[in-house]
Design a protein around this motif. Structure first.
Motif, PDB file in Angstrom:
ATOM      1  N   UNK A  85       0.831  -1.214   0.000  1.00 18.30           N
ATOM      2  CA  UNK A  85       0.000   0.000   0.000  1.00 18.30           C
ATOM      3  C   UNK A  85       0.861   1.257   0.000  1.00 18.30           C
ATOM      4  N   UNK A  86       1.940   1.237   0.785  1.00 17.37           N
ATOM      5  CA  UNK A  86       2.763   2.454   0.939  1.00 17.37           C
ATOM      6  C   UNK A  86       3.664   2.700  -0.271  1.00 17.37           C
ATOM      7  N   UNK A  87       4.251   1.633  -0.804  1.00 15.27           N
ATOM      8  CA  UNK A  87       5.255   1.810  -1.867  1.00 15.27           C
ATOM      9  C   UNK A  87       4.671   1.537  -3.253  1.00 15.27           C
ATOM     10  N   UNK A  88       3.557   0.821  -3.312  1.00 13.23           N
ATOM     11  CA  UNK A  88       2.954   0.501  -4.605  1.00 13.23           C
ATOM     12  C   UNK A  88       3.554  -0.752  -5.209  1.00 13.23           C
ATOM     13  N   UNK A  89       2.846  -1.306  -6.198  1.00 14.50           N
ATOM     14  CA  UNK A  89       3.295  -2.573  -6.776  1.00 14.50           C
ATOM     15  C   UNK A  89       4.460  -2.404  -7.735  1.00 14.50           C
ATOM     16  N   UNK A  90       4.897  -1.171  -7.930  1.00 12.14           N
ATOM     17  CA  UNK A  90       6.145  -0.979  -8.676  1.00 12.14           C
ATOM     18  C   UNK A  90       7.166  -0.229  -7.822  1.00 12.14           C
ATOM     19  N   UNK A  91       6.907  -0.162  -6.517  1.00 14.65           N
ATOM     20  CA  UNK A  91       7.825   0.548  -5.620  1.00 14.65           C
ATOM     21  C   UNK A  91       9.222  -0.057  -5.596  1.00 14.65           C
ATOM     22  N   UNK A  96      -3.121  -5.508  11.871  1.00 14.37           N
ATOM     23  CA  UNK A  96      -3.396  -6.468  10.786  1.00 14.37           C
ATOM     24  C   UNK A  96      -3.920  -5.711   9.558  1.00 14.37           C
ATOM     25  N   UNK A  97      -3.469  -6.148   8.379  1.00 10.55           N
ATOM     26  CA  UNK A  97      -3.830  -5.466   7.135  1.00 10.55           C
ATOM     27  C   UNK A  97      -4.691  -6.385   6.275  1.00 10.55           C
ATOM     28  N   UNK A  98      -5.598  -5.786   5.541  1.00 11.72           N
ATOM     29  CA  UNK A  98      -6.396  -6.539   4.569  1.00 11.72           C
ATOM     30  C   UNK A  98      -6.371  -5.770   3.245  1.00 11.72           C
ATOM     31  N   UNK A  99      -6.061  -6.506   2.152  1.00 12.58           N
ATOM     32  CA  UNK A  99      -6.054  -5.877   0.822  1.00 12.58           C
ATOM     33  C   UNK A  99      -7.357  -6.199   0.109  1.00 12.58           C
ATOM     34  N   UNK A 100      -8.062  -5.170  -0.307  1.00 18.52           N
ATOM     35  CA  UNK A 100      -9.346  -5.350  -0.998  1.00 18.52           C
ATOM     36  C   UNK A 100      -9.094  -5.755  -2.452  1.00 18.52           C
ATOM     37  N   UNK A 101     -10.096  -6.340  -3.129  1.00 21.60           N
ATOM     38  CA  UNK A 101      -9.958  -6.663  -4.545  1.00 21.60           C
ATOM     39  C   UNK A 101      -9.588  -5.396  -5.344  1.00 21.60           C
ATOM     40  N   UNK A 102      -8.801  -5.476  -6.390  1.00 26.88           N
ATOM     41  CA  UNK A 102      -8.139  -6.617  -6.982  1.00 26.88           C
ATOM     42  C   UNK A 102      -6.631  -6.375  -6.987  1.00 26.88           C
ATOM     43  N   UNK A 103      -6.130  -5.851  -5.871  1.00 26.43           N
ATOM     44  CA  UNK A 103      -4.684  -5.588  -5.833  1.00 26.43           C
ATOM     45  C   UNK A 103      -4.161  -5.626  -4.402  1.00 26.43           C
ATOM     46  N   UNK A 104      -2.989  -6.222  -4.204  1.00 26.69           N
ATOM     47  CA  UNK A 104      -2.358  -6.189  -2.874  1.00 26.69           C
ATOM     48  C   UNK A 104      -2.102  -4.754  -2.405  1.00 26.69           C
ATOM     49  N   UNK A 105      -1.999  -3.839  -3.358  1.00 28.27           N
ATOM     50  CA  UNK A 105      -1.752  -2.437  -2.986  1.00 28.27           C
ATOM     51  C   UNK A 105      -2.997  -1.784  -2.387  1.00 28.27           C
ATOM     52  N   UNK A 106      -4.145  -2.452  -2.460  1.00 31.10           N
ATOM     53  CA  UNK A 106      -5.370  -1.927  -1.834  1.00 31.10           C
ATOM     54  C   UNK A 106      -5.428  -2.272  -0.349  1.00 31.10           C
ATOM     55  N   UNK A 107      -4.288  -2.407   0.281  1.00 27.50           N
ATOM     56  CA  UNK A 107      -4.262  -2.812   1.686  1.00 27.50           C
ATOM     57  C   UNK A 107      -4.587  -1.635   2.598  1.00 27.50           C
ATOM     58  N   UNK A 108      -5.263  -1.963   3.703  1.00 25.16           N
ATOM     59  CA  UNK A 108      -5.623  -0.980   4.729  1.00 25.16           C
ATOM     60  C   UNK A 108      -5.769  -1.743   6.043  1.00 25.16           C
ATOM     61  N   UNK A 109      -5.773  -1.050   7.179  1.00 22.85           N
ATOM     62  CA  UNK A 109      -5.992  -1.762   8.438  1.00 22.85           C
ATOM     63  C   UNK A 109      -7.283  -2.568   8.381  1.00 22.85           C
ATOM     64  N   UNK A 110      -7.276  -3.726   9.039  1.00 22.77           N
ATOM     65  CA  UNK A 110      -8.413  -4.653   8.974  1.00 22.77           C
ATOM     66  C   UNK A 110      -9.722  -3.969   9.345  1.00 22.77           C
ATOM     67  N   UNK A 111      -9.653  -2.952  10.200  1.00 16.62           N
ATOM     68  CA  UNK A 111     -10.873  -2.266  10.637  1.00 16.62           C
ATOM     69  C   UNK A 111     -11.643  -1.636   9.468  1.00 16.62           C
ATOM     70  N   UNK A 112     -10.951  -1.341   8.345  1.00 18.91           N
ATOM     71  CA  UNK A 112     -11.651  -0.774   7.190  1.00 18.91           C
ATOM     72  C   UNK A 112     -12.572  -1.792   6.534  1.00 18.91           C
ATOM     73  N   UNK A 113     -12.352  -3.086   6.824  1.00 18.36           N
ATOM     74  CA  UNK A 113     -13.138  -4.119   6.128  1.00 18.36           C
ATOM     75  C   UNK A 113     -13.895  -5.035   7.078  1.00 18.36           C
ATOM     76  N   UNK A 114     -13.750  -4.863   8.386  1.00 16.67           N
ATOM     77  CA  UNK A 114     -14.434  -5.788   9.298  1.00 16.67           C
ATOM     78  C   UNK A 114     -15.937  -5.723   9.021  1.00 16.67           C
ATOM     79  N   UNK A 115     -16.540  -6.906   9.016  1.00 15.85           N
ATOM     80  CA  UNK A 115     -17.981  -6.957   8.758  1.00 15.85           C
ATOM     81  C   UNK A 115     -18.319  -7.381   7.347  1.00 15.85           C
TER      82      UNK A 115
END
Lengths: 166, 420
Positions: free
Chosen positions: B182-188, B270-289
């Motif tokens: 998420x921080x560096x990007x998939x081409x970081x 803990x981090x969770x990456x939303x579809x469809x890229x690992x770079x869509x990661x955010x703290x798990x709290x953004x997706x709980x539920x």
């Protein structure tokens, strides 16, 4: 020689270029599904000589070289992007598919007529009558491309070696 | 000016006293790893055309893991080609259906610090966890390596990623990597060498370090590196590798790093990456539920013995929620057997887990097991590209084995720290 530009965005991945579902099929069949997940018409409409134009990190992901091979089978004459996934770049060159880094690909529109000058390191947009600067490849990679890729290149090298030793 | 670890290994492989970033060199390869998909079925026709065999069979390791289990004629044919290639080329290091190549390779003692290695798979940077320079190549390039024992490369810059502090309970190396994506990007990683260091990295067991090096691929690095220490050497010696006690495979203190990033492991959630890229990661709290249909513990990234233990620590005495399919594909047969002996596997199976083959499985997306239309999954694997693991309408979230297990229990994406 110029071709029609097919424009894509950033981070086009190898699963989009070469879907896993078709990886055990002959590569000619896989090629018909190239880009299917994001551009269902691409494989049917692209013609020999056309140019794929993209943003950053084109071909990121898997090492499967069918990603580059599919484009080649579809007749794509070159891929121009702001940057490439490292393995894809090497695969493309090894398979004889010309690729070039060009930092300003956003200036090319879908269906523009473009010509890629690998040796000069530039992209000529015939539709807009502009020239974009690219990064020329090192000489040894241009030589490999001129031979048609790594296999014919190695064939030549091995034949020369056999001649000198034999 | 001193050299980085990457520069030292490449200089040795190139037969030079010194190399600098940007130089193009030709290196002698110490080890080439191939698997059933990009290996024999693709390289054999090229070697036949060149009329050459494998340059040094003792330096080649062949592992079948992609078309496993072989459930149709095409897959069986691909496996048959691998077996006959191993016999014809006298490749003694042949591991047939023993697990995923990146996990089997070190587990069988084939890696050592300072090695220059290539693998026919994009997650080959995994080998860098052992202080080796290892990177992935495609099949034609691999055929060139097998024919000549050599490969060219542009000497990479080294991007240093320092993790200070200490990971909290329920937080793992997978969370570190998702944050970096998420921080560096998939081409970081810019196809350079990504090196991990710091107290939090040194504190990790070997297989957790492998996850860091493995996902250098998702950062777009050519290689992912961690300097070897006693944890590395103990692991490799236990695996039967002949590891010397020299300290030469470390970077010099005055070597130049092109980038230096510092992250705090203590503060990492803990981090969770939303579809469809690992770079869509955010703290798990953004997706709980978010409701999930499938919880998948699999792949070289997320189903090694350490990963299975993390999942089991959450699942112990619990069941997957009704309507959630819990799938587990241990990354190697050996890890699976250790997990079975120590009770880890039983915890996962008692929770309702369905055991899949020790193979790339759904992560590669080559086989029969794929996610169906509109399925929402949470997965301990590395990539959630559209359509990779199933239908184009399936949605894959990425998380650590802890997070996948906690989500299986709740039936929704869940913070594992409440379950530890």
């Amino acid at each position: 020689m110029s071709g029609r530009a097919f424009v894509f965005g950033d981070n086009i991945d190898t699963d989009v270029l070469a879907p896993g579902k078709y990886m055990k099929a002959p590569v000619e069949e896989l090629a018909r599904h190239c880009m299917e997940a994001i551009a269902p018409d691409f494989a049917q409409t692209v013609r020999a000589g056309d140019v794929v134009v993209a943003g950053r990190n084109f071909g990121m992901g898997s090492s499967r070289e069918q990603a580059a091979q599919a484009l080649k089978i579809l007749g794509v004459s070159a891929v121009v992007a702001k940057s490439f996934g490292g393995i894809f770049l090497r695969n493309a060159l090894n398979l004889g598919l010309p690729v070039m880094v060009c930092p300003t690909t956003e200036q090319i529109r879908q269906d523009d007529r473009v010509a890629v000058d690998l040796v000069g390191g530039r992209v000529i947009n015939e539709t807009t009558a502009t020239t974009l600067a690219g990064e020329p490849l090192p000489g040894f990679l241009l030589d490999m491309l001129a031979d048609g890729g790594l296999v014919p290149h190695l064939e030549k090298r091995l034949a020369a070696k056999r001649e000198t030793s034999g | 000016m001193g050299m980085t670890l990457a520069e030292k290994i490449i200089a040795k492989a190139a037969g030079r006293p010194k190399v600098a970033p940007g130089e193009i060199v030709t290196c002698k390869v110490d080890l080439a790893m191939i698997h059933d998909s990009g290996g024999p079925r693709r390289v054999k026709p090229i070697l036949d055309r060149l009329d050459v065999g494998v340059w040094d069979p003792s330096k080649v390791v062949l592992i079948t893991d992609h078309y496993v289990p072989a459930t149709d004629d095409e897959s069986r044919n691909i496996q048959a080609i691998a077996r006959s290639f191993a016999a014809a080329q006298r490749i003694a290091n042949f591991y047939d259906q023993q697990g995923i190549c990146h996990v089997v390779l070190p587990e069988r003692g084939h890696l050592r610090p300072g090695m220059f290695a290539v693998g026919g798979d994009s997650h080959s940077p995994t080998g860098g966890a052992f202080g080796a320079y290892m990177f992935g190549v495609g099949a034609t390039e691999m055929a060139g390596v097998l024919a000549t024992g050599e490969i060219w490369l542009r000497v990479p810059e080294t991007i240093l990623i320092d993790w200070t502090g200490k990971l909290g309970a329920g937080v793992s190396s997978k969370d570190m990597m998702l944050l970096l994506c998420a921080k560096l990007g998939m081409d970081g990683g810019r196809y350079q060498a990504v090196q991990y260091a710091g107290d939090a990295v040194r504190a990790l067991p070997m297989q957790e370090r492998m996850t860091l090096a493995n996902m250098a691929a998702e950062l777009g690095g050519q290689a992912g590196l961690i300097e070897a220490d006693s944890i590395t050497k103990d692991f490799l010696r236990a695996a039967g590798a002949d590891v010397e006690d020299d300290e030469s495979w470390r970077g010099d203190a005055d070597a130049t790093m092109s980038e230096h990033h510092v992250f705090d492991a203590t503060a990492l959630e803990p981090q969770v990456a939303a579809p469809h890229s690992p770079a869509n990661a955010a703290p798990v709290s953004s997706h709980t539920g978010t409701r999930v249909d499938v919880a998948y513990i699999g792949a070289c990234t997320g189903a090694k013995l350490e990963d299975l233990r993390m999942a089991a620590s959450v699942l112990r005495g619990r069941k997957a929620a009704r309507g959630v399919e819990l799938l587990v594909a241990p990354a190697s047969l050996r890890d699976q057997e250790i997990a079975r002996r120590e009770g880890t596997l039983d915890v996962i199976l008692q929770a309702g887990g369905r055991l899949l083959a020790n193979a790339c499985g759904i992560c590669a997306g080559y086989g029969d097991e794929r996610f169906g239309e509109n399925v929402t999954a949470i997965s301990s694997t590395a990539r959630n590209f559209k359509g990779r693991m199933g239908a184009a309408t399936s949605n894959v979230y990425l998380g650590s084995p802890y997070t996948v297990a906690a989500s299986a229990v709740e039936g929704r994406i869940a913070d594992p720290r409440a379950h530890i």
